[in-house]
Write a protein that holds these residues in place. Structure first.
Motif, PDB file in Angstrom:
ATOM      1  N   ASP A  24      -9.609 -20.515  14.604  1.00 21.67           N
ATOM      2  CA  ASP A  24      -9.048 -21.862  14.723  1.00 21.67           C
ATOM      3  C   ASP A  24     -10.038 -22.950  14.333  1.00 21.67           C
ATOM      4  OD1 ASP A  24      -6.493 -21.093  15.570  1.00 21.67           O
ATOM      5  OD2 ASP A  24      -7.161 -20.905  17.641  1.00 21.67           O
ATOM      6  N   CYS A  25     -11.324 -22.644  14.368  1.00 24.11           N
ATOM      7  CA  CYS A  25     -12.347 -23.643  14.024  1.00 24.11           C
ATOM      8  C   CYS A  25     -12.571 -23.753  12.521  1.00 24.11           C
ATOM      9  CB  CYS A  25     -13.674 -23.298  14.704  1.00 24.11           C
ATOM     10  SG  CYS A  25     -13.593 -23.326  16.498  1.00 24.11           S
ATOM     11  N   GLU A  26     -12.118 -22.759  11.767  1.00 22.99           N
ATOM     12  CA  GLU A  26     -12.436 -22.696  10.342  1.00 22.99           C
ATOM     13  C   GLU A  26     -12.018 -23.949   9.569  1.00 22.99           C
ATOM     14  OE1 GLU A  26     -10.903 -20.071   6.704  1.00 22.99           O
ATOM     15  OE2 GLU A  26     -11.827 -18.909   8.328  1.00 22.99           O
ATOM     16  N   GLU A  31     -13.674 -28.858   6.810  1.00 19.67           N
ATOM     17  CA  GLU A  31     -13.375 -30.268   6.560  1.00 19.67           C
ATOM     18  C   GLU A  31     -14.578 -31.156   6.876  1.00 19.67           C
ATOM     19  OE1 GLU A  31     -10.557 -33.477   8.753  1.00 19.67           O
ATOM     20  OE2 GLU A  31      -9.580 -31.600   8.146  1.00 19.67           O
ATOM     21  N   ARG A  32     -15.237 -30.882   7.982  1.00 22.82           N
ATOM     22  CA  ARG A  32     -16.352 -31.734   8.429  1.00 22.82           C
ATOM     23  C   ARG A  32     -17.686 -31.413   7.764  1.00 22.82           C
ATOM     24  NH1 ARG A  32     -15.577 -32.965  14.830  1.00 22.82           N
ATOM     25  NH2 ARG A  32     -13.499 -33.849  14.641  1.00 22.82           N
ATOM     26  N   ALA A  37     -17.937 -25.340   3.532  1.00 22.94           N
ATOM     27  CA  ALA A  37     -16.732 -25.087   2.732  1.00 22.94           C
ATOM     28  C   ALA A  37     -17.112 -24.528   1.361  1.00 22.94           C
ATOM     29  CB  ALA A  37     -15.919 -26.367   2.582  1.00 22.94           C
ATOM     30  N   GLU A  38     -18.166 -25.069   0.761  1.00 19.62           N
ATOM     31  CA  GLU A  38     -18.620 -24.598  -0.547  1.00 19.62           C
ATOM     32  C   GLU A  38     -19.101 -23.143  -0.466  1.00 19.62           C
ATOM     33  OE1 GLU A  38     -22.297 -25.450  -3.613  1.00 19.62           O
ATOM     34  OE2 GLU A  38     -21.687 -27.051  -2.254  1.00 19.62           O
ATOM     35  N   LEU A  51     -15.541 -16.858   8.941  1.00 21.37           N
ATOM     36  CA  LEU A  51     -16.493 -17.757   9.580  1.00 21.37           C
ATOM     37  C   LEU A  51     -16.691 -17.256  11.001  1.00 21.37           C
ATOM     38  CD1 LEU A  51     -17.785 -20.715   9.229  1.00 21.37           C
ATOM     39  CD2 LEU A  51     -15.747 -21.486  10.423  1.00 21.37           C
ATOM     40  N   THR A  52     -17.942 -17.166  11.450  1.00 22.51           N
ATOM     41  CA  THR A  52     -18.165 -16.777  12.839  1.00 22.51           C
ATOM     42  C   THR A  52     -17.952 -17.981  13.734  1.00 22.51           C
ATOM     43  OG1 THR A  52     -20.529 -17.291  12.756  1.00 22.51           O
ATOM     44  CG2 THR A  52     -19.888 -15.026  12.245  1.00 22.51           C
ATOM     45  N   GLY A  53     -17.284 -17.788  14.836  1.00 24.26           N
ATOM     46  CA  GLY A  53     -17.116 -18.840  15.844  1.00 24.26           C
ATOM     47  C   GLY A  53     -16.919 -20.219  15.264  1.00 24.26           C
ATOM     48  N   THR A  54     -17.879 -21.099  15.530  1.00 27.49           N
ATOM     49  CA  THR A  54     -17.796 -22.475  15.045  1.00 27.49           C
ATOM     50  C   THR A  54     -18.616 -22.699  13.789  1.00 27.49           C
ATOM     51  OG1 THR A  54     -19.548 -23.114  16.584  1.00 27.49           O
ATOM     52  CG2 THR A  54     -17.281 -23.470  17.311  1.00 27.49           C
ATOM     53  N   GLY A  55     -18.986 -21.648  13.103  1.00 26.69           N
ATOM     54  CA  GLY A  55     -19.581 -21.806  11.785  1.00 26.69           C
ATOM     55  C   GLY A  55     -21.061 -21.544  11.656  1.00 26.69           C
TER      56      GLY A  55
END
Length: 99
Positions: A24-26, A31-32, A37-38, A51-55
């Motif tokens: 859900d954090c992806e 975006e942020r 993202a790249e 993506l792991t967890g929150t990135g």
């Protein structure tokens, strides 16, 4: 618009098929943080990526170690990389006698 996934139980996860696995954090992280993202976009062109967890990290699954290492060598010019073998059972659980 909600980005939350519906709760998943272990029973439903183990049923097989194609549960809606997603992070859900992806979308928010991409975006942020455009550099994430790249990197995600680059890696996804080479293998199924997540993506792991929150990135904190991105990871991908490869059919062979050789393919993983070749992709890691390409990525090293942009980001730190590691190749690791996945495990189906936690070594800690095995050491504690759970499996």
């Amino acid at each position: 618009m909600t980005r939350d996934s519906r709760p998943i139980t272990m029973a439903r996860a183990l049923q097989g098929g194609a549960p809606e696995w997603r992070n859900d954090c992806e979308a928010v992280v991409k975006e942020r943080y455009p550099p994430i993202a790249e990197a995600f976009h680059w890696l996804a062109q080479h293998a199924p990526s997540r993506l792991t967890g929150t990135g904190a990290c991105l990871f991908a699954t490869f059919e062979t170690q050789q393919t993983a290492q070749a992709t890691a060598q390409l990525a090293e010019q942009y980001w730190p990389t590691w190749v690791a073998r996945g495990l189906n059972t936690s070594p800690l659980h095995a050491a504690l006698g759970y499996f």
